[in-house]
Design a protein around this motif. Structure first.
Motif, PDB file in Angstrom:
ATOM      1  N   GLU A 156       7.694  16.422   8.237  1.00 55.19           N
ATOM      2  CA  GLU A 156       6.414  17.044   7.495  1.00 55.19           C
ATOM      3  C   GLU A 156       7.019  17.544   6.181  1.00 55.19           C
ATOM      4  OE1 GLU A 156       2.925  17.279   7.834  1.00 55.19           O
ATOM      5  OE2 GLU A 156       3.353  17.552   5.906  1.00 55.19           O
ATOM      6  N   THR A 157       6.573  16.598   5.081  1.00 58.00           N
ATOM      7  CA  THR A 157       7.139  16.875   3.803  1.00 58.00           C
ATOM      8  C   THR A 157       6.623  18.027   3.089  1.00 58.00           C
ATOM      9  OG1 THR A 157       7.259  14.499   3.706  1.00 58.00           O
ATOM     10  CG2 THR A 157       7.932  15.415   1.678  1.00 58.00           C
ATOM     11  N   SER A 158       5.507  18.391   3.606  1.00 59.69           N
ATOM     12  CA  SER A 158       4.872  19.662   2.755  1.00 59.69           C
ATOM     13  C   SER A 158       5.465  20.752   3.048  1.00 59.69           C
ATOM     14  CB  SER A 158       3.413  19.881   3.223  1.00 59.69           C
ATOM     15  OG  SER A 158       3.269  19.988   4.400  1.00 59.69           O
ATOM     16  N   THR A 165       7.883   3.360   0.843  1.00 62.69           N
ATOM     17  CA  THR A 165       9.288   3.351   0.345  1.00 62.69           C
ATOM     18  C   THR A 165       9.626   4.082  -0.763  1.00 62.69           C
ATOM     19  OG1 THR A 165       8.539   1.330  -0.677  1.00 62.69           O
ATOM     20  CG2 THR A 165       9.646   1.043   1.614  1.00 62.69           C
ATOM     21  N   GLN A 166       8.790   4.906  -1.282  1.00 57.24           N
ATOM     22  CA  GLN A 166       9.145   5.908  -2.419  1.00 57.24           C
ATOM     23  C   GLN A 166       9.694   7.143  -2.316  1.00 57.24           C
ATOM     24  OE1 GLN A 166       6.228   5.700  -0.993  1.00 57.24           O
ATOM     25  NE2 GLN A 166       4.909   7.408  -1.588  1.00 57.24           N
ATOM     26  N   LYS A 167      10.036   7.183  -0.840  1.00 64.84           N
ATOM     27  CA  LYS A 167      10.448   8.468  -0.486  1.00 64.84           C
ATOM     28  C   LYS A 167      12.096   8.173  -0.248  1.00 64.84           C
ATOM     29  CE  LYS A 167       6.633  10.766  -0.431  1.00 64.84           C
ATOM     30  NZ  LYS A 167       5.866  11.134   0.709  1.00 64.84           N
ATOM     31  N   ALA A 168      12.337   8.266   0.981  1.00 68.17           N
ATOM     32  CA  ALA A 168      14.082   8.178   1.411  1.00 68.17           C
ATOM     33  C   ALA A 168      14.638   6.767   0.830  1.00 68.17           C
ATOM     34  CB  ALA A 168      14.096   8.388   2.653  1.00 68.17           C
ATOM     35  N   SER A 170       0.993  -1.182  -0.103  1.00 67.89           N
ATOM     36  CA  SER A 170      -0.014   0.062  -0.002  1.00 67.89           C
ATOM     37  C   SER A 170       0.910   1.291   0.121  1.00 67.89           C
ATOM     38  CB  SER A 170      -0.809  -0.113   1.395  1.00 67.89           C
ATOM     39  OG  SER A 170      -0.095   0.118   2.409  1.00 67.89           O
ATOM     40  N   SER A 171       0.383   2.508  -0.309  1.00 68.04           N
ATOM     41  CA  SER A 171       0.972   3.705   0.055  1.00 68.04           C
ATOM     42  C   SER A 171       1.075   3.667   1.515  1.00 68.04           C
ATOM     43  CB  SER A 171       0.429   4.748  -0.567  1.00 68.04           C
ATOM     44  OG  SER A 171      -0.391   5.459  -0.183  1.00 68.04           O
ATOM     45  N   ALA A 172       1.576   4.746   2.127  1.00 67.79           N
ATOM     46  CA  ALA A 172       1.929   5.088   3.621  1.00 67.79           C
ATOM     47  C   ALA A 172       0.529   5.234   4.062  1.00 67.79           C
ATOM     48  CB  ALA A 172       2.861   6.336   3.811  1.00 67.79           C
ATOM     49  N   TRP A 173      -0.297   6.073   3.546  1.00 73.16           N
ATOM     50  CA  TRP A 173      -1.494   5.992   4.021  1.00 73.16           C
ATOM     51  C   TRP A 173      -2.614   4.982   4.506  1.00 73.16           C
ATOM     52  CZ3 TRP A 173      -3.174   9.863   6.682  1.00 73.16           C
ATOM     53  CH2 TRP A 173      -2.613  11.282   6.317  1.00 73.16           C
ATOM     54  N   GLY A 174      -2.114   3.802   3.789  1.00 72.58           N
ATOM     55  CA  GLY A 174      -2.893   2.585   4.011  1.00 72.58           C
ATOM     56  C   GLY A 174      -2.468   2.125   5.726  1.00 72.58           C
ATOM     57  N   VAL A 222       3.733   7.166  14.777  1.00 75.94           N
ATOM     58  CA  VAL A 222       4.841   8.245  14.288  1.00 75.94           C
ATOM     59  C   VAL A 222       5.146   7.585  12.681  1.00 75.94           C
ATOM     60  CG1 VAL A 222       7.174   9.150  14.165  1.00 75.94           C
ATOM     61  CG2 VAL A 222       5.888   8.511  16.360  1.00 75.94           C
ATOM     62  N   ASP A 223       4.752   8.598  11.916  1.00 72.32           N
ATOM     63  CA  ASP A 223       5.090   8.632  10.408  1.00 72.32           C
ATOM     64  C   ASP A 223       6.427   9.019  10.197  1.00 72.32           C
ATOM     65  OD1 ASP A 223       5.721  10.248   7.927  1.00 72.32           O
ATOM     66  OD2 ASP A 223       3.455  10.201   7.414  1.00 72.32           O
ATOM     67  N   ALA A 224       7.279   8.178   9.590  1.00 74.09           N
ATOM     68  CA  ALA A 224       8.580   8.879   9.258  1.00 74.09           C
ATOM     69  C   ALA A 224       8.633   8.492   7.755  1.00 74.09           C
ATOM     70  CB  ALA A 224       9.625   7.966  10.107  1.00 74.09           C
TER      71      ALA A 224
HETATM   72  C1  LIG Z   1       4.316  11.247   1.211  1.00 79.07           C
HETATM   73  C2  LIG Z   1       4.035  11.315   2.609  1.00 79.07           C
HETATM   74  C3  LIG Z   1       2.721  10.719   2.932  1.00 79.07           C
HETATM   75  C4  LIG Z   1       1.807   9.982   2.075  1.00 79.07           C
HETATM   76  O1  LIG Z   1       2.149   8.936   1.495  1.00 79.07           O
HETATM   77  P1  LIG Z   1       1.526   8.044   0.619  1.00 79.07           P
HETATM   78  O2  LIG Z   1       2.646   7.134   0.041  1.00 79.07           O
HETATM   79  O3  LIG Z   1       1.271   9.068  -0.742  1.00 79.07           O
HETATM   80  O4  LIG Z   1       0.418   7.595   1.291  1.00 79.07           O
HETATM   81  C5  LIG Z   1       2.543  10.503   4.335  1.00 79.07           C
HETATM   82  N1  LIG Z   1       3.352  11.185   5.064  1.00 79.07           N
HETATM   83  C6  LIG Z   1       4.413  12.006   4.780  1.00 79.07           C
HETATM   84  C7  LIG Z   1       5.218  12.576   5.864  1.00 79.07           C
HETATM   85  C8  LIG Z   1       4.718  12.023   3.565  1.00 79.07           C
HETATM   86  O5  LIG Z   1       5.546  12.606   2.909  1.00 79.07           O
END
Ligand SMILES: *Cc1c(COP(=O)(O)O)cnc(C)c1O
Length: 362
Positions: free
Chosen positions: A135-137, A186-189, A60-64, A161-163
């Motif tokens: 916080e990526t935004s 896993t599509q980020k770092a 799933s993506s992270a949101w799952g 915790v979301d990392a």
């Molecule tokens: C990208 C991101 C998400 C969302 O990730 P998805 O893979 O789109 O679900 C959540 N939290 C942070 C901090 C992010 O950078």
């Protein structure tokens, strides 16, 4: 058409080597081949996350997993710590899951501070909190260790915790922090293609999840644990991603975790230097800047120069690089440059050269 290299803060550029790993011939997910693959990855993930708990793989993506954590672990009321687009959204998601939720909202660009969390938790009634480390935004990193230390004062509150955009780029010691859930896409770092999330849960979180009657099936943490004990996942995983993760983890350990952390720190500093050289200030509050991406201030806050972000994006895209033009309400008023994944000083220098050239026409 020529590929435009990704320097947006996720998904990030994926290497040829990772794509090759993704194309490994298919195996069954209940066979010994998959179990061996997961069993090989398991200690690598545990070492990466400094934990003795089993690491889970979620297709799933992270949101799952973020939504799943709420469904598994919020029984009374959740405190959603909010400082940007992703952490703000977790509040909406909690409510959409039918949970009692309260916001701890700070201005975008500010971090979440332990004192503020303490004050809220002291009012009582909370049995869980959600926090985004990076916080990526807004490109802002909250002081995770200080906030996690509150767990000792509030042992019955589940710390989720979301990392997503910091895991593997900075050390996050799960067991030592004493938090309950740590998750990342896993599509980020990690620099894998999108589609796989990694997470761990504390024994207390698993015991609590077991008492949640409406935790669902796909993200049932108890199922993840039961299956992980057998080196399996609850349902058919994206096996190509698991091969890619295995390949990536080998790269992490060939480089060495300390070297990997130092590389991100260095490339991030170079990006900050690039911004300063051109007269820009950074969007996050001083001392809380992310080290995996740089959110450059372009009029969102007083100070520093401003220019046409859309034009900058186009000028660097013409040279083969994709950068981000700001997220949500700070679109155009900031822009973001990622140094996540495989980026080195040499590859980042190519981006700065393209940005430098673009700046001469702005
Ligand atoms: C990208 C991101 C998400 C969302 O990730 P998805 O893979 O789109 O679900 C959540 N939290 C942070 C901090 C992010 O950078």
């Amino acid at each position: 058409m020529a590929h435009v290299k990704l320097h947006i803060p996720g998904p990030v550029e994926v290497s040829e080597k990772t794509f090759k790993a993704l194309c490994t011939p298919m195996i069954g997910h209940r066979g010994q081949g998959f179990k061996d693959l997961y069993a090989k990855i398991q200690p690598q993930l545990q070492q990466l996350l400094y934990t003795k708990q089993l690491a889970y793989l979620s297709t799933s993506s992270a949101w799952g997993v973020m939504e799943g954590a709420v469904r598994n672990l919020v029984q009374k009321k959740v405190l959603n710590c909010m400082c940007g687009a992703f952490s703000d959204k977790w509040f909406d998601v909690s409510k959409k899951c039918g949970k009692q939720a309260e916001a701890l909202q700070v201005d975008w660009g500010s971090p979440i501070r332990a004192e503020a969390v303490d004050k809220k938790l002291a009012t009582g009634g909370f049995d869980a909190l959600t926090l985004i480390h990076n916080e990526t935004s807004t490109g802002t990193m909250s002081p995770l260790a200080e906030i996690a230390a509150l767990k000792r004062k509030y042992p019955d509150v589940t710390f989720i915790v979301d990392a997503v955009s910091s895991m593997s780029a900075v050390p996050i010691k799960f067991d030592e922090l004493g938090i309950d859930v740590l998750l990342a896409g896993t599509q980020k770092a990690f620099a894998l293609p999108p589609g796989l999330a990694v997470f761990v849960a504390s024994p207390a979180a698993l015991a609590k999840a077991a008492t949640a009657k409406d935790r669902g099936y796909y993200f049932d943490f108890v199922e993840f644990q039961k299956n992980a004990e057998q080196s399996m996942t609850p349902s058919t995983p994206s096996i190509p991603h698991v091969y890619a993760l295995s390949s990536k983890l080998d790269e992490f350990f060939a480089e060495g975790l300390e070297n990997r952390f130092a590389r991100h720190k260095k490339t991030n500093q170079l990006t900050r230097d690039w911004a300063a050289k051109h007269g820009f200030t950074l969007y996050p509050e001083k001392g809380f800047e992310s080290i995996t991406l740089t959110c450059v201030n372009n009029g969102a806050k007083p100070g520093g120069r401003t220019m046409d972000v859309a034009k900058l994006q186009k000028l660097v895209k013409d040279q083969g690089f994709l950068i981000d033009g700001g997220y949500g309400k700070i679109k155009g008023l900031t822009f973001r440059l990622s140094n996540m994944g495989d980026e080195t000083e040499a590859t980042m220098n190519q981006l700065y050269a393209a940005l430098d050239k673009a700046m001469t026409s702005l």
